[in-house]
Design a protein around this motif. Sequence first.
Motif, PDB file in Angstrom:
ATOM      1  N   ALA A  22     -36.022  24.512  37.433  1.00  0.00           N
ATOM      2  CA  ALA A  22     -34.979  23.549  37.071  1.00  0.00           C
ATOM      3  C   ALA A  22     -33.959  23.397  38.188  1.00  0.00           C
ATOM      4  N   ILE A  23     -33.608  24.507  38.840  1.00  0.00           N
ATOM      5  CA  ILE A  23     -32.663  24.441  39.961  1.00  0.00           C
ATOM      6  C   ILE A  23     -33.277  23.675  41.122  1.00  0.00           C
ATOM      7  N   LEU A  89     -30.925  33.115  30.535  1.00  0.00           N
ATOM      8  CA  LEU A  89     -31.748  32.288  31.413  1.00  0.00           C
ATOM      9  C   LEU A  89     -32.315  31.079  30.679  1.00  0.00           C
ATOM     10  N   SER A  90     -32.771  31.277  29.460  1.00  0.00           N
ATOM     11  CA  SER A  90     -33.359  30.171  28.707  1.00  0.00           C
ATOM     12  C   SER A  90     -32.317  29.105  28.397  1.00  0.00           C
ATOM     13  N   LEU A  94     -32.520  25.295  30.070  1.00  0.00           N
ATOM     14  CA  LEU A  94     -32.665  24.115  29.219  1.00  0.00           C
ATOM     15  C   LEU A  94     -31.564  23.097  29.500  1.00  0.00           C
ATOM     16  N   LEU A  95     -30.341  23.567  29.715  1.00  0.00           N
ATOM     17  CA  LEU A  95     -29.235  22.652  30.002  1.00  0.00           C
ATOM     18  C   LEU A  95     -29.415  21.964  31.353  1.00  0.00           C
ATOM     19  N   PHE A 101     -33.477  15.396  33.714  1.00  0.00           N
ATOM     20  CA  PHE A 101     -34.190  14.278  33.103  1.00  0.00           C
ATOM     21  C   PHE A 101     -33.240  13.163  32.657  1.00  0.00           C
ATOM     22  N   ALA A 102     -31.966  13.506  32.421  1.00  0.00           N
ATOM     23  CA  ALA A 102     -30.998  12.482  32.049  1.00  0.00           C
ATOM     24  C   ALA A 102     -30.441  11.751  33.259  1.00  0.00           C
TER      25      ALA A 102
END
Length: 393
Positions: A22-23, A89-90, A94-95, A101-102
């Motif tokens: 994600a990072i 971490l989860s 997720l954030l 994606f936004a």
Amino acid sequence: MVGAEAATFVVAAVASLFMAWAIGAGSSGSTPFAPAVGANAITVMRAGFVVGILGLAGAVFQGANVSEAVGGDLIVGMPLSPLAATIALSTAALLVAAGVFAGYPIATAFTVTGAVVGTGLAMGGGPAWPKYQQIATLWVLTPFVGGGTAYVTARSLRDTAHERVLVPALAGGVGAITANIEFAFLGGPDAARSIAWSLASVAGTPSLVGRGAATLAVAAAVAGALYCDSAGNASRGQRHFLLALGGLVAFSAGGSQVGLAVGPLLPLIGGEIPLPYVLSGGGVGLLVGSWTGAPRMIKALSQDYSSLGPRRSIAALIPSFAIAQSAVFFGIPVSFNEIIVSAIIGSGYAAAGGGGGGVSGRKMVVTVLAWVASLVVAFAASYGVFAAVSAVM
């Protein structure tokens, strides 16, 4: 580690890899080359590929300081448990992924810090107020220092009559900073060393004066090389300088951001796995994220926030590089989204004498609100989830 403990550790490791992805897709993968893409110096897809490689290198060679700070300095009294690390971490991953994606850059450091502190306090640990003060100081100063420096630099570069000398001089300053970055591969097993230290040691003068002389030599060499490269074609020299800056920022991003992904795992490992292996695993996660998810955010930053030319892009990346390396040196988690967006705003406002330079005011307000919300939501969610799970177990 056997049984339930081993299973929980596996889940935490998977959450860490997801966080690294994600990072890479959002913060470290998109921000370094966004100004270069906005200036048409490199394509979106090529930028994503290059930043992934350089981010992996930065994670391995500079990731230790921030990783250790995130893993052990945010809570006092007790280390994070496997369950706490997994929840932190989860939640953070997720954030951050939702922001990717936004199309809005969620501040990764805000999110991870909030999640780790939330779970740590829910465990019964104590707040690390001195570390929080350091972090808050950097977070508050970053928009003013980064944006202000970018504004002044961009305004100076508007004088095209002096850019033949000014741009190489700026490159020399970047070279001086680079000469004093500490790299793991230049030191021994327990110490990192800088290029300036290595050059001074070869010359037999590893003193402060010797390192200063080596720094000046590197700065002069970089400035001279760019001056020659710009002879007869100023645009070519600016483009090369811009790409070099993007590479340095990408390397710095890997060194800082990998700690946000793997730092919470360090208390779980307890020295059983050497830190370089942990950093390499996180770096691979950044690499995959940069290759698969970063192009979307690169486009958002390069086109939605400001229309930058080569000069203003250079002005944005110079303070970004300096702030990033300061954060790595002091072991402070920092958001590259905050750094680069602040610098883009500063350089953008230098256009037309502060008239806005194409900066979207509405986008900036929404982004700042997203940063603040990410810290608050990550803290509250991780605290609540850990408390609820602990009550059930």
